[in-house]
Design an enzyme around this catalytic site. Structure first.
Site, short mmCIF file in Angstrom:
data_model
loop_
_atom_site.label_atom_id
_atom_site.label_comp_id
_atom_site.label_asym_id
_atom_site.label_seq_id
_atom_site.Cartn_x
_atom_site.Cartn_y
_atom_site.Cartn_z
N LYS A 19 43.72 123.69 72.83
CA LYS A 19 45.13 123.68 72.42
C LYS A 19 45.27 123.97 70.92
CE LYS A 19 47.40 123.08 76.20
NZ LYS A 19 48.39 124.07 76.61
N CYS B 165 47.14 115.20 71.91
CA CYS B 165 45.70 114.93 71.74
C CYS B 165 45.04 115.90 70.78
CB CYS B 165 45.00 114.89 73.08
SG CYS B 165 44.84 116.50 73.83
#
Ligand code: GDP
Length: 324
Positions: free
Chosen positions: A147, A116
Site C-alpha cells: 500500500k 496499517c
C-alpha cells in the site's frame, strides 16, 4: 496546504476497480446519487493484476475518473499467513491499474490505502506525516509495504507527469458486503459471525483473539464511501489523507458491543495464543474534517445494519475486491 480543490463529477465516466468488494460496492452505491456514469468490470471479464488486459479495457472504456478499490485484503491471521499473496497481488494490481490510468489520461484517480501503512509505534492520533517514520507492525507489513508503494506511485505520477492522483487512508472499516470468513476476516465480521453462531448454538462462551487490550477505531463503509466521493470532488494533493471516525475503543469493549448488537449473552474468552497486532491505531482525521467532511453513522447503529446484512446472506469470502 490543505489540498482543497474542486472537481466536478457531473457527466464523468467513473471506473470503480474492485466493485465487488466491501469498499468498491459502497462507492458504487454512493456514486449512484452523483450525476456520473459508473463503470465496472467483472472479474471473469478482466483480471486487474494483468497489465495488458487492464490497459486494453481502459482504452476501450475511457474513464475520466478511477477509484482503485481492488485489493487483496484480510485480517490479522490472513496477513500473517499469506505474505506473498498480500505483497505481490497488491503490487500487481497497483502497477496495472495506476499505470494504465496514466496511459489513458485519467483526470483524477483515488487510491485506497490503509491505516496499517503507519509505523507500529506511530504518535497517536496518527497524522499523515507519521508515514515512514518507524518500523511497521510485523503481522501486516506485507500488505502495508504494497500500500505504501501504491501511494508512492501516485506521488511519483503527480511529480513526474502532473497527474491528479490522490491517496486515501481509511481506518478499520466494517459494514455491508464484508468478508465473513472465520479465519481471514477482520475483527468486526469475525465477531458478528462468531457471536451469531454462538447465540444459535447456545454456546456458553465465545473466543476473541488476543488480550482484548489493543485499541482500534472503526468506521462504517458507507461513511467511508461518502468520504471517497467527497475527496474526489474536493481534494488534490500529493499528501495522503486520513479518514477515521474518532470512535476508538478496546477490542474487549468492541467485542462486548458486538455481542450486545447480536444478542449474545455468554462470556468472552480471550485467546492469547492469537496475535494482538499493533497496540493502538487511531487516525488523526483533522485534515479531512478541516475540508468539511464528517462521518454520520454511529458505531452501534452501523453494527446493527452490518448484522442485518450478514443475516441476509450478503457476507461472502472475497479474495480480491475489497480494501480498507
Ligand atoms: P488489524 O487492525 O490490522 O489488527 O486487523 P484485525 O481486524 O484483523 O484485528 C484487530 C484486532 O482484533 C486485533 O487485536 C485482533 O487480535 C483482534 N481480534 C479479536 N478477535 C478477532 C477475530 O476473530 N478476527 C480478527 N481478525 N481479529 C480479532
Amino acid at each position: 496546504m490543505t489540498g482543497a480543490s474542486t472537481y466536478d463529477l457531473t457527466g464523468k465516466r467513473v471506473f470503480v476497480a474492485g466493485h465487488r468488494g466491501m469498499v468498491g460496492s459502497a462507492v458504487v452505491r454512493r456514486l449512484a446519487s452523483e450525476n456520473c456514469t459508473v463503470l465496472t468490470a467483472d472479474r471473469r471479464e478482466l483480471d486487474l493484476t494483468k497489465d495488458e488486459p487492464t490497459l486494453r479495457w481502459l482504452e476501450a472504456n475511457r474513464p475520466e475518473v478511477v477509484v482503485h478499490a481492488a485489493a487483496k485484503v484480510g485480517g490479522i491471521a490472513a496477513n500473517n499467513n499469506f505474505p506473498v499473496d498480500f505483497l505481490c497481488d497488491n503490487l500487481a494490481l497497483e502497477l496495472s491499474v495506476i499505470r494504465a490510468s496514466h496511459a489513458v489520461g485519467v483526470q483524477r484517480l483515488l487510491f485506497l490505502g490503509s491505516s496499517c501503512i503507519y509505523p507500529k509505534h506511530a504518535k497517536q492520533p496518527i497524522a499523515e506525516s507519521e508515514l515512514l517514520t518507524g518500523p511497521l507492525e510485523p503481522t501486516n507489513e506485507w500488505y502495508a509495504i504494497a500500500k505504501i508503494a501504491g501511494l508512492k506511485m501516485c506521488q511519483a505520477y503527480r511529480r513526474q507527469y502532473g497527474d491528479d492522483f490522490i491517496s486515501v487512508m481509511p481506518t478499520n472499516l466494517y459494514g455491508r458486503g464484508d468478508n465473513y470468513h472465520p479465519d481471514h476476516s477482520h475483527v468486526p465480521a469475525a465477531l458478528i459471525r462468531r457471536f451469531h453462531e454462538a447465540k444459535i448454538a447456545n454456546a456458553p462462551s465465545v473466543s476473541v483473539w488476543g488480550t482484548g487490550t489493543p485499541l482500534r477505531e472503526f468506521l462504517n463503509v458507507e461513511d467511508f464511501a461518502d468520504a471517497c466521493v467527497f475527496l474526489l470532488k474536493n481534494y488534490s494533493s500529493d499528501l495522503p489523507i486520513n479518514v477515521g471516525s474518532g470512535d476508538e475503543l478496546s477490542i474487549a469493549e468492541f467485542a462486548t458491543t458486538v455481542a450486545e448488537v447480536v444478542g449474545y449473552g455468554g462470556k468472552l474468552a480471550f485467546d492469547t495464543s492469537k496475535p494482538d497486532g499493533t497496540p493502538r491505531k487511531l487516525l488523526d482525521s483533522s485534515r479531512i474534517r478541516g475540508l468539511g467532511w464528517q462521518p454520520k453513522v454511529a458505531l452501534r447503529a452501523g453494527l446493527a445494519a452490518a448484522y442485518a446484512d450478514y443475516l441476509q446472506g450478503y457476507g461472502r469470502h472475497l479474495e480480491v475486491g475489497a480494501t480498507r
